[in-house]
Scaffold this motif. Structure first.
Motif, PDB file in Angstrom:
ATOM      1  N   SER A  94      23.454  31.371  -1.149  1.00  0.00           N
ATOM      2  CA  SER A  94      23.758  30.806  -2.120  1.00  0.00           C
ATOM      3  C   SER A  94      24.619  29.017  -1.072  1.00  0.00           C
ATOM      4  O   SER A  94      24.295  28.049  -0.971  1.00  0.00           O
ATOM      5  N   SER A  95      24.422  29.506  -0.509  1.00  0.00           N
ATOM      6  CA  SER A  95      25.341  28.354   0.828  1.00  0.00           C
ATOM      7  C   SER A  95      24.249  27.664   1.808  1.00  0.00           C
ATOM      8  O   SER A  95      23.731  26.505   1.511  1.00  0.00           O
ATOM      9  N   VAL A  96      22.953  28.593   1.694  1.00  0.00           N
ATOM     10  CA  VAL A  96      22.012  27.934   2.175  1.00  0.00           C
ATOM     11  C   VAL A  96      20.486  27.590   1.372  1.00  0.00           C
ATOM     12  O   VAL A  96      19.785  27.318   1.490  1.00  0.00           O
ATOM     13  N   GLY A  97      21.047  27.517   0.216  1.00  0.00           N
ATOM     14  CA  GLY A  97      20.312  27.469  -0.777  1.00  0.00           C
ATOM     15  C   GLY A  97      18.942  29.109  -1.339  1.00  0.00           C
ATOM     16  O   GLY A  97      17.959  28.393  -1.581  1.00  0.00           O
ATOM     17  N   ILE A  98      19.344  30.127  -1.047  1.00  0.00           N
ATOM     18  CA  ILE A  98      18.031  30.567  -1.154  1.00  0.00           C
ATOM     19  C   ILE A  98      19.266  31.584  -3.120  1.00  0.00           C
ATOM     20  O   ILE A  98      20.587  31.377  -2.402  1.00  0.00           O
ATOM     21  N   THR A  99      18.487  32.381  -3.367  1.00  0.00           N
ATOM     22  CA  THR A  99      18.971  33.810  -4.122  1.00  0.00           C
ATOM     23  C   THR A  99      19.275  34.632  -3.735  1.00  0.00           C
ATOM     24  O   THR A  99      20.383  35.449  -3.582  1.00  0.00           O
ATOM     25  N   ALA A 100      18.308  35.357  -2.227  1.00  0.00           N
ATOM     26  CA  ALA A 100      18.954  36.352  -1.607  1.00  0.00           C
ATOM     27  C   ALA A 100      18.597  35.524  -0.459  1.00  0.00           C
ATOM     28  O   ALA A 100      17.041  35.664   0.226  1.00  0.00           O
ATOM     29  N   TRP A 101      18.726  36.924   0.708  1.00  0.00           N
ATOM     30  CA  TRP A 101      18.080  37.295   2.056  1.00  0.00           C
ATOM     31  C   TRP A 101      17.005  38.405   1.533  1.00  0.00           C
ATOM     32  O   TRP A 101      17.022  38.992   0.888  1.00  0.00           O
ATOM     33  N   PRO A 102      15.371  37.823   2.272  1.00  0.00           N
ATOM     34  CA  PRO A 102      14.987  38.727   1.751  1.00  0.00           C
ATOM     35  C   PRO A 102      14.378  40.480   2.761  1.00  0.00           C
ATOM     36  O   PRO A 102      15.566  40.112   3.901  1.00  0.00           O
ATOM     37  N   ARG A 103      14.051  41.022   2.544  1.00  0.00           N
ATOM     38  CA  ARG A 103      13.621  42.363   2.664  1.00  0.00           C
ATOM     39  C   ARG A 103      13.008  41.943   3.948  1.00  0.00           C
ATOM     40  O   ARG A 103      11.498  41.150   3.122  1.00  0.00           O
ATOM     41  N   VAL A 104      12.478  42.667   4.916  1.00  0.00           N
ATOM     42  CA  VAL A 104      11.873  42.335   6.271  1.00  0.00           C
ATOM     43  C   VAL A 104      10.864  43.955   6.952  1.00  0.00           C
ATOM     44  O   VAL A 104      12.009  44.779   6.596  1.00  0.00           O
ATOM     45  N   PRO A 105      10.255  43.752   6.619  1.00  0.00           N
ATOM     46  CA  PRO A 105       9.933  45.623   7.090  1.00  0.00           C
ATOM     47  C   PRO A 105      10.489  45.968   8.025  1.00  0.00           C
ATOM     48  O   PRO A 105      10.388  44.752   8.941  1.00  0.00           O
ATOM     49  N   HIS A 106      10.216  46.995   8.196  1.00  0.00           N
ATOM     50  CA  HIS A 106      10.785  47.903   8.928  1.00  0.00           C
ATOM     51  C   HIS A 106       9.699  48.137  10.497  1.00  0.00           C
ATOM     52  O   HIS A 106       8.530  47.637   9.854  1.00  0.00           O
ATOM     53  N   GLY A 107      10.510  47.693  11.599  1.00  0.00           N
ATOM     54  CA  GLY A 107       9.799  47.304  13.053  1.00  0.00           C
ATOM     55  C   GLY A 107       8.785  46.260  12.835  1.00  0.00           C
ATOM     56  O   GLY A 107       8.767  45.425  13.821  1.00  0.00           O
ATOM     57  N   GLN A 108       9.145  45.095  12.255  1.00  0.00           N
ATOM     58  CA  GLN A 108       9.420  43.477  12.608  1.00  0.00           C
ATOM     59  C   GLN A 108      10.286  42.693  12.415  1.00  0.00           C
ATOM     60  O   GLN A 108      11.095  42.950  12.495  1.00  0.00           O
ATOM     61  N   ASP A 109      10.325  41.985  13.399  1.00  0.00           N
ATOM     62  CA  ASP A 109      11.430  41.071  14.252  1.00  0.00           C
ATOM     63  C   ASP A 109      11.879  40.062  12.496  1.00  0.00           C
ATOM     64  O   ASP A 109      11.259  39.403  12.152  1.00  0.00           O
ATOM     65  N   TRP A 110      13.245  40.358  12.788  1.00  0.00           N
ATOM     66  CA  TRP A 110      13.984  39.954  11.074  1.00  0.00           C
ATOM     67  C   TRP A 110      13.700  38.471  10.783  1.00  0.00           C
ATOM     68  O   TRP A 110      13.981  38.125   9.980  1.00  0.00           O
ATOM     69  N   LYS A 111      14.320  37.838  11.633  1.00  0.00           N
ATOM     70  CA  LYS A 111      14.474  36.668  11.631  1.00  0.00           C
ATOM     71  C   LYS A 111      12.963  36.026  11.450  1.00  0.00           C
ATOM     72  O   LYS A 111      13.030  34.953  10.230  1.00  0.00           O
ATOM     73  N   THR A 112      11.559  36.256  11.950  1.00  0.00           N
ATOM     74  CA  THR A 112      10.923  35.556  11.984  1.00  0.00           C
ATOM     75  C   THR A 112      10.273  35.901  10.716  1.00  0.00           C
ATOM     76  O   THR A 112       9.724  35.746   9.779  1.00  0.00           O
ATOM     77  N   GLY A 113      10.593  37.329  10.737  1.00  0.00           N
ATOM     78  CA  GLY A 113      10.361  37.819   8.806  1.00  0.00           C
ATOM     79  C   GLY A 113      11.177  37.503   7.729  1.00  0.00           C
ATOM     80  O   GLY A 113      10.328  36.450   6.709  1.00  0.00           O
ATOM     81  N   VAL A 114      12.259  36.195   7.635  1.00  0.00           N
ATOM     82  CA  VAL A 114      12.365  35.741   7.024  1.00  0.00           C
ATOM     83  C   VAL A 114      12.181  34.295   6.522  1.00  0.00           C
ATOM     84  O   VAL A 114      12.140  34.215   5.664  1.00  0.00           O
ATOM     85  N   CYS A 115      11.896  34.008   8.609  1.00  0.00           N
ATOM     86  CA  CYS A 115      10.821  32.758   8.050  1.00  0.00           C
ATOM     87  C   CYS A 115      10.015  32.353   7.575  1.00  0.00           C
ATOM     88  O   CYS A 115       9.870  31.766   6.832  1.00  0.00           O
ATOM     89  N   ARG A 116       9.223  33.888   7.741  1.00  0.00           N
ATOM     90  CA  ARG A 116       7.564  33.498   6.840  1.00  0.00           C
ATOM     91  C   ARG A 116       8.183  33.795   5.380  1.00  0.00           C
ATOM     92  O   ARG A 116       7.221  33.350   3.905  1.00  0.00           O
TER      93      ARG A 116
END
Length: 270
Positions: free
Chosen positions: A202-224
């Motif tokens: 809520s502090s960054v204006g989203i409802t939840a942090w997205p799930r990122v597929p295993h093996g994918q860079d987490w930060k990059t996956g979130v941004c996408r």
């Protein structure tokens, strides 16, 4: 006839009058009779209420020479300005100490794994850490943690606290942390894949942090997933700018950092 004072105490034996200090909100003093040290949060009807760093309140009478300020005996008096009685808070929720100087650095340290993690700790707890004299150092990884602890050689007056990224039972990082056995070193960790997750959505204006597929860079996956630019450094700075106080962070991180601060300053048990 010459008039004599009823007080026959020689002048050189009389205690010097203590300076009067307004009991303004945030002023940190010690009551010598009990050893209680805290910041002024209220002043009324001849009494002053102090709050220590654990949030405990004590009420004391404002008697002459009744308190210690930086080791000097003082007499607290009621402030002339009502606004001086309204305490302010640091980002961590502690009572702010106006004009407080940073304490000389302790021998103890807190190591924080991850550059972003260290930046977040500084943003929320920086004011408190400077007053306590606690230095936070960036820890690049935990693979060499046992040798790092051995080289630091922690002791009773030089405690070492370590905050590990994504510390989950059964992992390699968990086993490494478990190998640190010094009673003067404490290793704790947060459960998040990345420190970004410790910031409330809520502090960054989203409802939840997205799930990122295993093996994918987490930060990059979130941004996408969120349609954010894939410049993770710039995105992190934007997230960090949204953090204005401890209220923007998840309790699992808050508890671990407070635990480390208490341990290094000697307020927590080894």
């Amino acid at each position: 006839m010459r008039q004599y004072s009823a007080d026959l105490t020689p002048p050189w034996k009389k205690p010097k009058p203590a300076p009067e200090v307004p009991a303004e909100a945030g002023l940190v003093v010690e009551e010598p009779g009990t050893g209680f040290c805290g910041a002024v949060i209220r002043c009324e009807a001849g009494t002053v209420t102090l709050e220590d760093r654990f949030g405990k309140h004590r009420v004391f009478p404002m008697e002459p020479r009744g308190f210690l300020l930086e080791g000097r005996v003082v007499t607290l008096v009621r402030p002339s300005s009502p606004s001086a009685l309204r305490p302010t808070r640091t980002a961590s929720g502690s009572v702010a100490v106006p004009g407080a100087r940073a304490r000389v650095a302790r021998a103890g340290r807190i190591y924080v794994e991850g550059r972003h993690d260290a930046e977040l700790v500084e943003r929320v707890w920086g004011d408190d850490l400077r007053i306590e004299g606690v230095v936070v150092e960036y820890l690049e990884g935990v693979d060499d943690l046992p040798s790092i602890v051995a080289e630091f050689d922690p002791g009773p007056d030089a405690r070492l606290g370590i905050l590990v990224d994504h510390l989950v039972p059964g992992t390699k990082e968990w086993r490494i942390a478990q190998s640190v056995t010094s009673e003067h070193a404490l290793v704790v960790g947060h459960p998040y894949i990345d420190i970004w997750e410790a910031v409330k959505p809520s502090s960054v204006g989203i409802t939840a942090w997205p799930r990122v597929p295993h093996g994918q860079d987490w930060k990059t996956g979130v941004c996408r997933a969120l349609g954010w630019p894939e410049n993770t450094g710039a995105v992190w700075q934007a997230i960090l700018a949204k953090v204005t106080s401890y209220k923007d962070l998840e309790p699992e991180l808050l508890g671990r950092v407070e635990e480390l601060i208490d341990f290094v300053t000697g307020s927590g048990e080894a």
